[in-house]
Design a protein around this motif. Sequence first.
Motif, PDB file in Angstrom:
ATOM      1  N   THR A  13       0.826  -1.206   0.000  1.00  0.00           N
ATOM      2  CA  THR A  13       0.000   0.000   0.000  1.00  0.00           C
ATOM      3  C   THR A  13       0.859   1.254   0.000  1.00  0.00           C
ATOM      4  O   THR A  13       0.605   2.205  -0.753  1.00  0.00           O
ATOM      5  N   ASP A  14       1.892   1.265   0.830  1.00  0.00           N
ATOM      6  CA  ASP A  14       2.788   2.421   0.892  1.00  0.00           C
ATOM      7  C   ASP A  14       3.499   2.635  -0.447  1.00  0.00           C
ATOM      8  O   ASP A  14       3.653   3.783  -0.902  1.00  0.00           O
ATOM      9  N   ALA A  23      -6.258   6.308  -3.814  1.00  0.00           N
ATOM     10  CA  ALA A  23      -6.534   5.486  -2.634  1.00  0.00           C
ATOM     11  C   ALA A  23      -7.576   4.421  -2.911  1.00  0.00           C
ATOM     12  O   ALA A  23      -7.459   3.278  -2.452  1.00  0.00           O
ATOM     13  N   GLU A  24      -8.637   4.769  -3.681  1.00  0.00           N
ATOM     14  CA  GLU A  24      -9.683   3.782  -3.954  1.00  0.00           C
ATOM     15  C   GLU A  24      -9.177   2.637  -4.815  1.00  0.00           C
ATOM     16  O   GLU A  24      -9.592   1.481  -4.656  1.00  0.00           O
ATOM     17  N   THR A  29      -7.425  -2.992  -5.113  1.00  0.00           N
ATOM     18  CA  THR A  29      -6.358  -3.918  -5.507  1.00  0.00           C
ATOM     19  C   THR A  29      -5.955  -4.814  -4.346  1.00  0.00           C
ATOM     20  O   THR A  29      -5.835  -6.038  -4.499  1.00  0.00           O
ATOM     21  N   VAL A  30      -5.748  -4.218  -3.170  1.00  0.00           N
ATOM     22  CA  VAL A  30      -5.338  -4.993  -1.997  1.00  0.00           C
ATOM     23  C   VAL A  30      -6.425  -5.988  -1.607  1.00  0.00           C
ATOM     24  O   VAL A  30      -6.131  -7.140  -1.245  1.00  0.00           O
ATOM     25  N   GLY A  60       1.815   1.462 -11.475  1.00  0.00           N
ATOM     26  CA  GLY A  60       2.057   2.834 -11.047  1.00  0.00           C
ATOM     27  C   GLY A  60       0.845   3.724 -11.197  1.00  0.00           C
ATOM     28  O   GLY A  60      -0.197   3.474 -10.619  1.00  0.00           O
ATOM     29  N   LEU A  61       0.974   4.743 -12.029  1.00  0.00           N
ATOM     30  CA  LEU A  61      -0.096   5.717 -12.189  1.00  0.00           C
ATOM     31  C   LEU A  61      -1.066   5.331 -13.293  1.00  0.00           C
ATOM     32  O   LEU A  61      -1.569   6.175 -14.017  1.00  0.00           O
TER      33      LEU A  61
END
Length: 247
Positions: A13-14, A23-24, A29-30, A60-61
């Motif tokens: 997450t970090d 964040a969403e 994903t997690v 990434g982005l």
Amino acid sequence: MTTESDHYFAELTDALRTTGVPAEQIAATVEDLRGHLSGSGTRPEEEFGPAAAFAAQLGGLAPLPGEPDGKAESWTWTADLFNDRRMLAVHGDQGWEVESLDSLGRFVCRRSATAALRWEYRREIIGARRRAKILAELEPEGWELCGEWLVYGYFKRPRAATAGPAGALEAPPAAPLRHLFLSRRGKALLAVWLVVVGGAMAATFIGTLGTGGLAITIALASMIFALVTSHLETAKGQVDQDRSQSS
């Protein structure tokens, strides 16, 4: 197992947050990865690899799922083997991501209009004997094979994997107008190839060489051009390596 899993996903997450993933998207994903892990019964690092490298592989982005970047730019270009790594570095720093190499050996690229990343590239010799070894060494570090030409494999990685937020590109420059980037050596070899092919075409025109002979000449000249280029670049790489080891 739970503690190890929690620690892994906290690190993941970090890492994703550092590269600017919303964040969403991180939460979704997690959650999916946790569900997959509970079904497989394996340890997270065994299943996905190191968290930092896995975060780089997740994109990434990248745009959110279901929101494709329809405004992405496309651009195809090529360079000779003496100039390809330098130009990949230049264009990768401008946000161009290599998606593949086409049948002519050209780099087929795209660049997001909304979340452009800087990319870094490397080229490796990946013959049949070296392929598994090279992939095993590079994939855990976030490198992804994005194309192959002759005996060379090209790998890409978002710079955010090592540079964090600095890997994002806020104001991408305009797409280059050029599509061909040749070095001096490449231009010299190409000139020889053109002389040989031009002579064969002239001989065909005046009737001393048939169309079959023209086709064979072009094929042989192209093959020799590729082999000489590959040999010279491999020899140059060996000299550079010897110099770096001796210094």
